[in-house]
Design a protein around this motif. Structure first.
Motif, PDB file in Angstrom:
ATOM      1  N   THR A   2      24.073 -28.758  76.893  1.00 55.80           N
ATOM      2  CA  THR A   2      23.705 -29.299  75.589  1.00 55.80           C
ATOM      3  C   THR A   2      22.318 -28.824  75.234  1.00 55.80           C
ATOM      4  O   THR A   2      21.411 -28.866  76.049  1.00 55.80           O
ATOM      5  CB  THR A   2      23.756 -30.832  75.609  1.00 55.80           C
ATOM      6  OG1 THR A   2      25.075 -31.213  75.974  1.00 55.80           O
ATOM      7  CG2 THR A   2      23.422 -31.424  74.274  1.00 55.80           C
ATOM      8  N   MET A   7      23.098 -30.556  70.509  1.00 56.19           N
ATOM      9  CA  MET A   7      23.888 -29.433  70.007  1.00 56.19           C
ATOM     10  C   MET A   7      24.423 -28.613  71.179  1.00 56.19           C
ATOM     11  O   MET A   7      23.661 -28.144  72.009  1.00 56.19           O
ATOM     12  CB  MET A   7      23.035 -28.561  69.077  1.00 56.19           C
ATOM     13  CG  MET A   7      22.658 -29.284  67.822  1.00 56.19           C
ATOM     14  SD  MET A   7      21.542 -28.444  66.651  1.00 56.19           S
ATOM     15  CE  MET A   7      21.825 -26.736  66.838  1.00 56.19           C
ATOM     16  N   PHE A  25      27.035 -23.928  66.881  1.00 59.70           N
ATOM     17  CA  PHE A  25      26.959 -25.102  67.750  1.00 59.70           C
ATOM     18  C   PHE A  25      27.989 -26.134  67.323  1.00 59.70           C
ATOM     19  O   PHE A  25      28.398 -26.175  66.164  1.00 59.70           O
ATOM     20  CB  PHE A  25      25.587 -25.782  67.631  1.00 59.70           C
ATOM     21  CG  PHE A  25      24.434 -24.960  68.096  1.00 59.70           C
ATOM     22  CD1 PHE A  25      24.001 -25.016  69.412  1.00 59.70           C
ATOM     23  CD2 PHE A  25      23.753 -24.144  67.212  1.00 59.70           C
ATOM     24  CE1 PHE A  25      22.918 -24.263  69.840  1.00 59.70           C
ATOM     25  CE2 PHE A  25      22.664 -23.392  67.621  1.00 59.70           C
ATOM     26  CZ  PHE A  25      22.241 -23.452  68.946  1.00 59.70           C
ATOM     27  N   VAL A  27      28.180 -30.386  67.455  1.00 55.12           N
ATOM     28  CA  VAL A  27      27.369 -31.575  67.694  1.00 55.12           C
ATOM     29  C   VAL A  27      28.323 -32.776  67.745  1.00 55.12           C
ATOM     30  O   VAL A  27      28.632 -33.372  66.714  1.00 55.12           O
ATOM     31  CB  VAL A  27      26.302 -31.765  66.591  1.00 55.12           C
ATOM     32  CG1 VAL A  27      25.371 -32.910  66.949  1.00 55.12           C
ATOM     33  CG2 VAL A  27      25.520 -30.490  66.360  1.00 55.12           C
ATOM     34  N   VAL A  37      27.601 -26.604  63.323  1.00 57.80           N
ATOM     35  CA  VAL A  37      26.296 -26.148  62.831  1.00 57.80           C
ATOM     36  C   VAL A  37      26.153 -24.654  63.074  1.00 57.80           C
ATOM     37  O   VAL A  37      26.357 -24.168  64.191  1.00 57.80           O
ATOM     38  CB  VAL A  37      25.146 -26.906  63.536  1.00 57.80           C
ATOM     39  CG1 VAL A  37      23.788 -26.378  63.083  1.00 57.80           C
ATOM     40  CG2 VAL A  37      25.246 -28.407  63.294  1.00 57.80           C
ATOM     41  N   ARG A  45      19.856 -23.718  58.623  1.00 55.53           N
ATOM     42  CA  ARG A  45      21.106 -24.125  59.238  1.00 55.53           C
ATOM     43  C   ARG A  45      22.094 -24.615  58.195  1.00 55.53           C
ATOM     44  O   ARG A  45      21.708 -25.082  57.135  1.00 55.53           O
ATOM     45  CB  ARG A  45      20.874 -25.181  60.306  1.00 55.53           C
ATOM     46  CG  ARG A  45      20.239 -26.437  59.801  1.00 55.53           C
ATOM     47  CD  ARG A  45      19.709 -27.317  60.907  1.00 55.53           C
ATOM     48  NE  ARG A  45      20.695 -28.265  61.373  1.00 55.53           N
ATOM     49  CZ  ARG A  45      20.605 -28.934  62.489  1.00 55.53           C
ATOM     50  NH1 ARG A  45      19.569 -28.762  63.284  1.00 55.53           N
ATOM     51  NH2 ARG A  45      21.526 -29.784  62.848  1.00 55.53           N
ATOM     52  N   GLU A  47      25.553 -27.095  57.993  1.00 55.22           N
ATOM     53  CA  GLU A  47      26.355 -28.084  58.699  1.00 55.22           C
ATOM     54  C   GLU A  47      27.669 -28.255  57.951  1.00 55.22           C
ATOM     55  O   GLU A  47      27.675 -28.303  56.717  1.00 55.22           O
ATOM     56  CB  GLU A  47      25.612 -29.417  58.768  1.00 55.22           C
ATOM     57  CG  GLU A  47      24.291 -29.305  59.509  1.00 55.22           C
ATOM     58  CD  GLU A  47      23.443 -30.554  59.406  1.00 55.22           C
ATOM     59  OE1 GLU A  47      23.748 -31.444  58.585  1.00 55.22           O
ATOM     60  OE2 GLU A  47      22.471 -30.639  60.156  1.00 55.22           O
TER      61      GLU A  47
END
Length: 71
Positions: A2, A7, A25, A27, A37, A45, A47
């Motif tokens: 992690t 993340m 990533f 999450v 992400v 970034r 999301e």
């Protein structure tokens, strides 16, 4: 493993340098609509939900994004 803020890294796009390559990533602790992400090498970034990411993958597999990378 992690990473930052829970993340979990999935993929690094480039990875041949130490310049902050774009990364993907998951999450698990995030709300469902923000669980995936994408980061870029400029500190930004994006999301999105797993469904939205799945749609992106489906479009890529169908060739709908090919024109973006053709020069």
């Amino acid at each position: 493993m992690t990473g930052l803020h829970g993340m979990e890294p999935v993929a690094t796009f480039c990875g041949e340098c130490n310049c902050g390559c774009p990364q993907l990533f998951v999450v698990p602790s995030a709300p469902a609509d923000r669980r995936i992400v994408l980061t870029d090498d400029f500190g930004q970034r994006v999301e999105m939900s797993a469904d939205q990411f799945g749609s992106l993958i489906a479009d890529a597999k169908d060739g709908k994004l090919d024109s973006v990378v053709k020069s």
